[in-house]
Design a protein around this motif. Structure first.
Motif, PDB file in Angstrom:
ATOM      1  N   LYS A  37       0.847  -1.190   0.000  1.00  0.00           N
ATOM      2  CA  LYS A  37       0.000   0.000   0.000  1.00  0.00           C
ATOM      3  C   LYS A  37       0.887   1.246   0.000  1.00  0.00           C
ATOM      4  N   VAL A  38       0.703   2.105  -1.010  1.00  0.00           N
ATOM      5  CA  VAL A  38       1.498   3.322  -1.140  1.00  0.00           C
ATOM      6  C   VAL A  38       0.560   4.525  -1.173  1.00  0.00           C
ATOM      7  N   VAL A  39       0.869   5.525  -0.368  1.00  0.00           N
ATOM      8  CA  VAL A  39       0.156   6.795  -0.407  1.00  0.00           C
ATOM      9  C   VAL A  39       1.055   7.819  -1.085  1.00  0.00           C
ATOM     10  N   THR A  40       0.504   8.559  -2.043  1.00  0.00           N
ATOM     11  CA  THR A  40       1.250   9.632  -2.684  1.00  0.00           C
ATOM     12  C   THR A  40       0.652  10.979  -2.296  1.00  0.00           C
ATOM     13  N   GLY A  41       1.485  12.000  -2.303  1.00  0.00           N
ATOM     14  CA  GLY A  41       1.042  13.354  -1.968  1.00  0.00           C
ATOM     15  C   GLY A  41       2.112  14.343  -2.348  1.00  0.00           C
ATOM     16  N   GLN A 228       1.128  12.133  -8.794  1.00  0.00           N
ATOM     17  CA  GLN A 228      -0.022  11.288  -9.150  1.00  0.00           C
ATOM     18  C   GLN A 228       0.325  10.383 -10.329  1.00  0.00           C
ATOM     19  N   ALA A 229       0.968  10.954 -11.337  1.00  0.00           N
ATOM     20  CA  ALA A 229       1.355  10.159 -12.503  1.00  0.00           C
ATOM     21  C   ALA A 229       2.361   9.079 -12.126  1.00  0.00           C
ATOM     22  N   LEU A 230       3.291   9.413 -11.237  1.00  0.00           N
ATOM     23  CA  LEU A 230       4.284   8.432 -10.785  1.00  0.00           C
ATOM     24  C   LEU A 230       3.603   7.299 -10.020  1.00  0.00           C
ATOM     25  N   GLY A 231       2.638   7.648  -9.169  1.00  0.00           N
ATOM     26  CA  GLY A 231       1.902   6.627  -8.437  1.00  0.00           C
ATOM     27  C   GLY A 231       1.112   5.718  -9.359  1.00  0.00           C
ATOM     28  N   GLN A 232       0.487   6.299 -10.366  1.00  0.00           N
ATOM     29  CA  GLN A 232      -0.273   5.496 -11.334  1.00  0.00           C
ATOM     30  C   GLN A 232       0.640   4.559 -12.105  1.00  0.00           C
ATOM     31  N   TRP A 233       1.833   5.038 -12.421  1.00  0.00           N
ATOM     32  CA  TRP A 233       2.810   4.192 -13.121  1.00  0.00           C
ATOM     33  C   TRP A 233       3.213   3.001 -12.252  1.00  0.00           C
ATOM     34  N   LEU A 234       3.472   3.244 -10.978  1.00  0.00           N
ATOM     35  CA  LEU A 234       3.822   2.148 -10.067  1.00  0.00           C
ATOM     36  C   LEU A 234       2.697   1.122  -9.961  1.00  0.00           C
ATOM     37  N   ALA A 235       1.466   1.622  -9.892  1.00  0.00           N
ATOM     38  CA  ALA A 235       0.317   0.724  -9.785  1.00  0.00           C
ATOM     39  C   ALA A 235       0.181  -0.142 -11.034  1.00  0.00           C
ATOM     40  N   VAL A 242      -2.005   1.943  -4.848  1.00  0.00           N
ATOM     41  CA  VAL A 242      -1.524   3.317  -4.716  1.00  0.00           C
ATOM     42  C   VAL A 242      -2.706   4.276  -4.617  1.00  0.00           C
ATOM     43  N   GLU A 243      -2.645   5.163  -3.626  1.00  0.00           N
ATOM     44  CA  GLU A 243      -3.711   6.128  -3.407  1.00  0.00           C
ATOM     45  C   GLU A 243      -3.125   7.524  -3.256  1.00  0.00           C
ATOM     46  N   TYR A 244      -3.580   8.458  -4.111  1.00  0.00           N
ATOM     47  CA  TYR A 244      -3.176   9.849  -3.944  1.00  0.00           C
ATOM     48  C   TYR A 244      -4.079  10.512  -2.916  1.00  0.00           C
ATOM     49  N   ILE A 245      -3.487  11.228  -1.978  1.00  0.00           N
ATOM     50  CA  ILE A 245      -4.239  11.949  -0.951  1.00  0.00           C
ATOM     51  C   ILE A 245      -3.941  13.437  -1.069  1.00  0.00           C
ATOM     52  N   GLU A 246      -4.992  14.212  -1.304  1.00  0.00           N
ATOM     53  CA  GLU A 246      -4.866  15.664  -1.411  1.00  0.00           C
ATOM     54  C   GLU A 246      -4.897  16.290  -0.021  1.00  0.00           C
ATOM     55  N   THR A 247      -3.967  17.181   0.246  1.00  0.00           N
ATOM     56  CA  THR A 247      -3.963  17.925   1.501  1.00  0.00           C
ATOM     57  C   THR A 247      -4.212  19.399   1.192  1.00  0.00           C
ATOM     58  N   ASP A 248      -4.898  20.063   2.060  1.00  0.00           N
ATOM     59  CA  ASP A 248      -5.276  21.449   1.808  1.00  0.00           C
ATOM     60  C   ASP A 248      -4.079  22.372   1.920  1.00  0.00           C
ATOM     61  N   ASN A 249      -3.809  23.102   0.858  1.00  0.00           N
ATOM     62  CA  ASN A 249      -2.747  24.107   0.869  1.00  0.00           C
ATOM     63  C   ASN A 249      -3.110  25.174  -0.161  1.00  0.00           C
ATOM     64  N   PRO A 250      -3.470  26.374   0.257  1.00  0.00           N
ATOM     65  CA  PRO A 250      -3.921  27.403  -0.682  1.00  0.00           C
ATOM     66  C   PRO A 250      -2.780  28.138  -1.383  1.00  0.00           C
ATOM     67  N   VAL A 251      -1.552  27.850  -1.037  1.00  0.00           N
ATOM     68  CA  VAL A 251      -0.407  28.582  -1.600  1.00  0.00           C
ATOM     69  C   VAL A 251       0.125  27.907  -2.856  1.00  0.00           C
TER      70      VAL A 251
END
Length: 251
Positions: A37-41, A228-235, A242-251
Protein backbone atom coordinates in the motif's frame (compact mmCIF):
# COMPACT_ATOMS: atom_id res chain seq x y z
CA UNK A 1 7.57 -5.28 -3.64
CA UNK A 2 10.46 -4.96 -1.25
CA UNK A 3 11.66 -1.57 -0.08
CA UNK A 4 15.01 -2.13 -1.80
CA UNK A 5 13.38 -3.02 -5.10
CA UNK A 6 11.09 0.01 -4.99
CA UNK A 7 14.04 2.29 -4.35
CA UNK A 8 15.90 0.72 -7.27
CA UNK A 9 12.93 0.96 -9.63
CA UNK A 10 12.41 4.64 -8.84
CA UNK A 11 16.13 5.38 -9.13
CA UNK A 12 16.24 3.81 -12.58
CA UNK A 13 13.14 5.71 -13.70
CA UNK A 14 13.95 9.16 -12.27
CA UNK A 15 17.78 9.08 -12.32
CA UNK A 16 18.25 11.19 -9.15
CA UNK A 17 22.03 10.80 -9.35
CA UNK A 18 22.07 13.22 -12.30
CA UNK A 19 20.76 16.15 -10.25
CA UNK A 20 22.38 18.63 -7.87
CA UNK A 21 19.37 19.08 -5.63
CA UNK A 22 18.43 20.85 -2.40
CA UNK A 23 17.55 17.62 -0.59
CA UNK A 24 18.29 13.90 -0.75
CA UNK A 25 16.23 12.09 -3.38
CA UNK A 26 15.06 8.54 -2.78
CA UNK A 27 14.43 6.78 0.52
CA UNK A 28 14.50 9.38 3.31
CA UNK A 29 12.99 7.41 6.19
CA UNK A 30 13.31 3.63 6.33
CA UNK A 31 10.22 1.62 7.23
CA UNK A 32 9.07 -1.97 6.79
CA UNK A 33 10.65 -4.19 4.15
CA UNK A 34 7.48 -5.24 2.29
CA UNK A 35 5.49 -2.61 0.40
CA UNK A 36 1.99 -3.08 -1.01
CA UNK A 37 0.00 0.00 0.00
CA UNK A 38 1.50 3.32 -1.14
CA UNK A 39 0.16 6.79 -0.41
CA UNK A 40 1.25 9.63 -2.68
CA UNK A 41 1.04 13.35 -1.97
CA UNK A 42 2.76 16.64 -2.68
CA UNK A 43 4.39 17.22 0.71
CA UNK A 44 5.14 14.91 3.63
CA UNK A 45 3.19 17.08 6.07
CA UNK A 46 1.58 15.79 9.26
CA UNK A 47 -1.85 15.67 7.63
CA UNK A 48 -0.59 13.35 4.88
CA UNK A 49 1.23 11.16 7.40
CA UNK A 50 -1.87 10.86 9.59
CA UNK A 51 -4.01 9.87 6.61
CA UNK A 52 -1.38 7.35 5.48
CA UNK A 53 -1.41 5.80 8.95
CA UNK A 54 -5.22 5.61 8.83
CA UNK A 55 -5.17 3.61 5.57
CA UNK A 56 -2.28 1.42 6.81
CA UNK A 57 0.18 2.52 4.14
CA UNK A 58 3.55 0.82 3.88
CA UNK A 59 5.14 3.76 2.11
CA UNK A 60 4.58 7.44 1.39
CA UNK A 61 5.83 8.88 -1.90
CA UNK A 62 6.07 12.67 -2.18
CA UNK A 63 7.61 15.54 -4.11
CA UNK A 64 8.55 17.54 -1.00
CA UNK A 65 10.24 15.46 1.66
CA UNK A 66 12.71 16.35 4.41
CA UNK A 67 16.34 17.32 5.10
CA UNK A 68 16.55 20.42 2.91
CA UNK A 69 19.89 22.20 2.57
CA UNK A 70 20.17 25.13 4.94
CA UNK A 71 17.41 24.04 7.32
CA UNK A 72 18.22 23.53 11.03
CA UNK A 73 19.71 20.11 11.72
CA UNK A 74 18.13 19.21 15.10
CA UNK A 75 15.07 16.95 14.92
CA UNK A 76 12.72 18.92 17.15
CA UNK A 77 9.17 20.30 17.19
CA UNK A 78 7.30 19.73 13.90
CA UNK A 79 10.11 17.67 12.37
CA UNK A 80 10.29 15.41 15.43
CA UNK A 81 6.54 14.78 15.39
CA UNK A 82 6.51 13.87 11.72
CA UNK A 83 9.50 11.56 11.83
CA UNK A 84 8.36 9.96 15.10
CA UNK A 85 5.01 9.07 13.50
CA UNK A 86 6.71 7.48 10.50
CA UNK A 87 9.08 5.47 12.69
CA UNK A 88 6.35 4.37 15.11
CA UNK A 89 4.23 2.99 12.29
CA UNK A 90 7.19 1.65 10.30
CA UNK A 91 6.29 3.64 7.16
CA UNK A 92 8.84 4.27 4.42
CA UNK A 93 9.18 7.81 3.09
CA UNK A 94 10.35 8.30 -0.49
CA UNK A 95 10.82 11.81 -1.89
CA UNK A 96 11.84 13.04 -5.33
CA UNK A 97 12.25 16.76 -5.91
CA UNK A 98 13.98 17.96 -9.12
CA UNK A 99 13.91 14.49 -10.72
CA UNK A 100 10.11 14.60 -10.52
CA UNK A 101 9.96 18.14 -11.91
CA UNK A 102 12.04 17.28 -14.95
CA UNK A 103 10.89 13.79 -16.00
CA UNK A 104 9.71 14.15 -19.64
CA UNK A 105 6.54 12.05 -19.18
CA UNK A 106 5.69 11.79 -15.48
CA UNK A 107 7.17 15.07 -14.28
CA UNK A 108 5.32 18.06 -12.87
CA UNK A 109 6.06 20.25 -15.89
CA UNK A 110 5.09 17.55 -18.37
CA UNK A 111 1.86 16.70 -16.58
CA UNK A 112 0.75 20.31 -16.18
CA UNK A 113 1.54 21.03 -19.83
CA UNK A 114 -0.48 17.98 -20.85
CA UNK A 115 -3.47 19.22 -18.85
CA UNK A 116 -3.18 22.61 -20.57
CA UNK A 117 -2.89 21.04 -24.05
CA UNK A 118 0.53 22.65 -24.39
CA UNK A 119 3.08 20.50 -26.28
CA UNK A 120 6.52 20.95 -24.74
CA UNK A 121 9.33 21.50 -27.24
CA UNK A 122 12.58 22.12 -25.31
CA UNK A 123 14.26 23.15 -22.10
CA UNK A 124 14.34 26.84 -21.22
CA UNK A 125 18.04 26.52 -20.37
CA UNK A 126 19.55 25.42 -23.71
CA UNK A 127 22.91 24.59 -22.09
CA UNK A 128 21.32 22.16 -19.60
CA UNK A 129 19.88 18.81 -20.74
CA UNK A 130 18.13 18.64 -17.36
CA UNK A 131 16.60 22.12 -17.54
CA UNK A 132 14.03 22.48 -14.78
CA UNK A 133 11.97 24.98 -16.79
CA UNK A 134 10.47 23.88 -20.11
CA UNK A 135 9.08 25.67 -23.17
CA UNK A 136 6.03 24.75 -25.22
CA UNK A 137 3.85 26.18 -27.97
CA UNK A 138 0.11 26.14 -28.45
CA UNK A 139 -1.10 24.94 -31.84
CA UNK A 140 -3.02 28.20 -32.21
CA UNK A 141 -2.48 31.51 -30.38
CA UNK A 142 -4.81 32.24 -27.46
CA UNK A 143 -5.50 35.42 -25.54
CA UNK A 144 -4.06 35.99 -22.06
CA UNK A 145 -7.60 35.89 -20.66
CA UNK A 146 -8.22 32.51 -22.30
CA UNK A 147 -5.01 31.11 -20.80
CA UNK A 148 -5.96 32.43 -17.36
CA UNK A 149 -9.38 30.78 -17.65
CA UNK A 150 -7.84 27.51 -18.83
CA UNK A 151 -5.46 27.44 -15.85
CA UNK A 152 -8.42 28.12 -13.54
CA UNK A 153 -10.39 25.20 -14.98
CA UNK A 154 -7.47 22.78 -14.80
CA UNK A 155 -6.24 23.66 -11.31
CA UNK A 156 -9.53 24.66 -9.69
CA UNK A 157 -8.13 28.02 -8.65
CA UNK A 158 -7.69 31.39 -10.33
CA UNK A 159 -4.06 32.26 -11.05
CA UNK A 160 -2.54 35.61 -10.26
CA UNK A 161 -2.00 37.11 -13.70
CA UNK A 162 0.49 39.91 -14.33
CA UNK A 163 -0.22 41.48 -17.72
CA UNK A 164 2.78 41.43 -20.07
CA UNK A 165 1.09 43.69 -22.61
CA UNK A 166 0.93 41.19 -25.48
CA UNK A 167 -2.39 40.55 -27.25
CA UNK A 168 -1.78 36.85 -27.99
CA UNK A 169 0.08 33.95 -26.44
CA UNK A 170 1.70 31.20 -28.48
CA UNK A 171 4.92 30.27 -26.67
CA UNK A 172 4.82 29.46 -22.94
CA UNK A 173 7.52 28.58 -20.42
CA UNK A 174 6.57 26.36 -17.47
CA UNK A 175 8.32 25.76 -14.18
CA UNK A 176 6.02 24.37 -11.51
CA UNK A 177 6.48 25.29 -7.87
CA UNK A 178 8.85 28.14 -7.05
CA UNK A 179 10.20 28.93 -10.50
CA UNK A 180 9.46 32.64 -10.77
CA UNK A 181 13.10 33.65 -11.12
CA UNK A 182 13.28 32.02 -14.56
CA UNK A 183 11.07 34.81 -15.90
CA UNK A 184 13.94 37.02 -17.09
CA UNK A 185 15.48 34.15 -19.05
CA UNK A 186 12.11 33.37 -20.62
CA UNK A 187 11.58 37.01 -21.55
CA UNK A 188 15.05 37.25 -23.10
CA UNK A 189 14.04 34.44 -25.48
CA UNK A 190 10.92 36.28 -26.61
CA UNK A 191 8.53 33.85 -24.94
CA UNK A 192 4.99 35.17 -24.62
CA UNK A 193 4.02 33.84 -21.18
CA UNK A 194 5.42 32.07 -18.15
CA UNK A 195 3.53 29.80 -15.76
CA UNK A 196 4.88 28.93 -12.33
CA UNK A 197 3.58 28.37 -8.85
CA UNK A 198 4.80 31.37 -6.89
CA UNK A 199 5.36 35.08 -7.41
CA UNK A 200 7.80 37.57 -5.89
CA UNK A 201 7.59 41.34 -5.73
CA UNK A 202 10.27 41.62 -8.39
CA UNK A 203 8.39 39.27 -10.73
CA UNK A 204 5.75 41.93 -11.38
CA UNK A 205 8.28 44.38 -12.81
CA UNK A 206 9.96 41.74 -14.95
CA UNK A 207 6.62 40.84 -16.49
CA UNK A 208 5.58 44.42 -17.15
CA UNK A 209 8.91 45.78 -18.33
CA UNK A 210 10.02 42.76 -20.39
CA UNK A 211 6.61 42.15 -22.00
CA UNK A 212 5.89 38.62 -20.83
CA UNK A 213 2.63 37.52 -19.22
CA UNK A 214 3.14 35.84 -15.85
CA UNK A 215 0.72 33.43 -14.22
CA UNK A 216 1.31 32.41 -10.59
CA UNK A 217 -0.92 29.36 -10.24
CA UNK A 218 0.05 28.05 -6.78
CA UNK A 219 3.08 26.03 -5.66
CA UNK A 220 1.02 23.13 -4.32
CA UNK A 221 -1.56 23.29 -7.12
CA UNK A 222 1.00 23.12 -9.93
CA UNK A 223 2.88 20.21 -8.34
CA UNK A 224 0.02 17.79 -7.68
CA UNK A 225 0.22 15.96 -10.96
CA UNK A 226 3.72 14.55 -11.19
CA UNK A 227 3.44 12.46 -8.05
CA UNK A 228 -0.02 11.29 -9.15
CA UNK A 229 1.35 10.16 -12.50
CA UNK A 230 4.28 8.43 -10.79
CA UNK A 231 1.90 6.63 -8.44
CA UNK A 232 -0.27 5.50 -11.33
CA UNK A 233 2.81 4.19 -13.12
CA UNK A 234 3.82 2.15 -10.07
CA UNK A 235 0.32 0.72 -9.79
CA UNK A 236 0.21 -0.28 -13.46
CA UNK A 237 3.72 -1.68 -13.69
CA UNK A 238 3.95 -3.44 -10.31
CA UNK A 239 0.34 -3.95 -9.20
CA UNK A 240 0.81 -1.91 -6.05
CA UNK A 241 -2.18 -0.41 -4.23
CA UNK A 242 -1.52 3.32 -4.72
CA UNK A 243 -3.71 6.13 -3.41
CA UNK A 244 -3.18 9.85 -3.94
CA UNK A 245 -4.24 11.95 -0.95
CA UNK A 246 -4.87 15.66 -1.41
CA UNK A 247 -3.96 17.92 1.50
CA UNK A 248 -5.28 21.45 1.81
CA UNK A 249 -2.75 24.11 0.87
CA UNK A 250 -3.92 27.40 -0.68
CA UNK A 251 -0.41 28.58 -1.60
Amino acid sequence: MTRTKMEGVLAQLLAPQKFKDYCPNGLQIEGRDKIQKVVTGVTACQDLIDQAIAVEADAILVHHGYFWKGEPGPITAMKKKRIAALLKHDINLFAYHLPLDVHPELGNNAQLAKLLDLPLRRGLEPWDKLSVAQVGKFAEPISPQQLSEKISRVLGREPQWIDGNKPDIRSVAICTGGGQDYIDLAASQGIDAFISGEISERTVYSAREMNIHYFAAGHHATERYGVQALGQWLAQEYQLDVEYIETDNPV
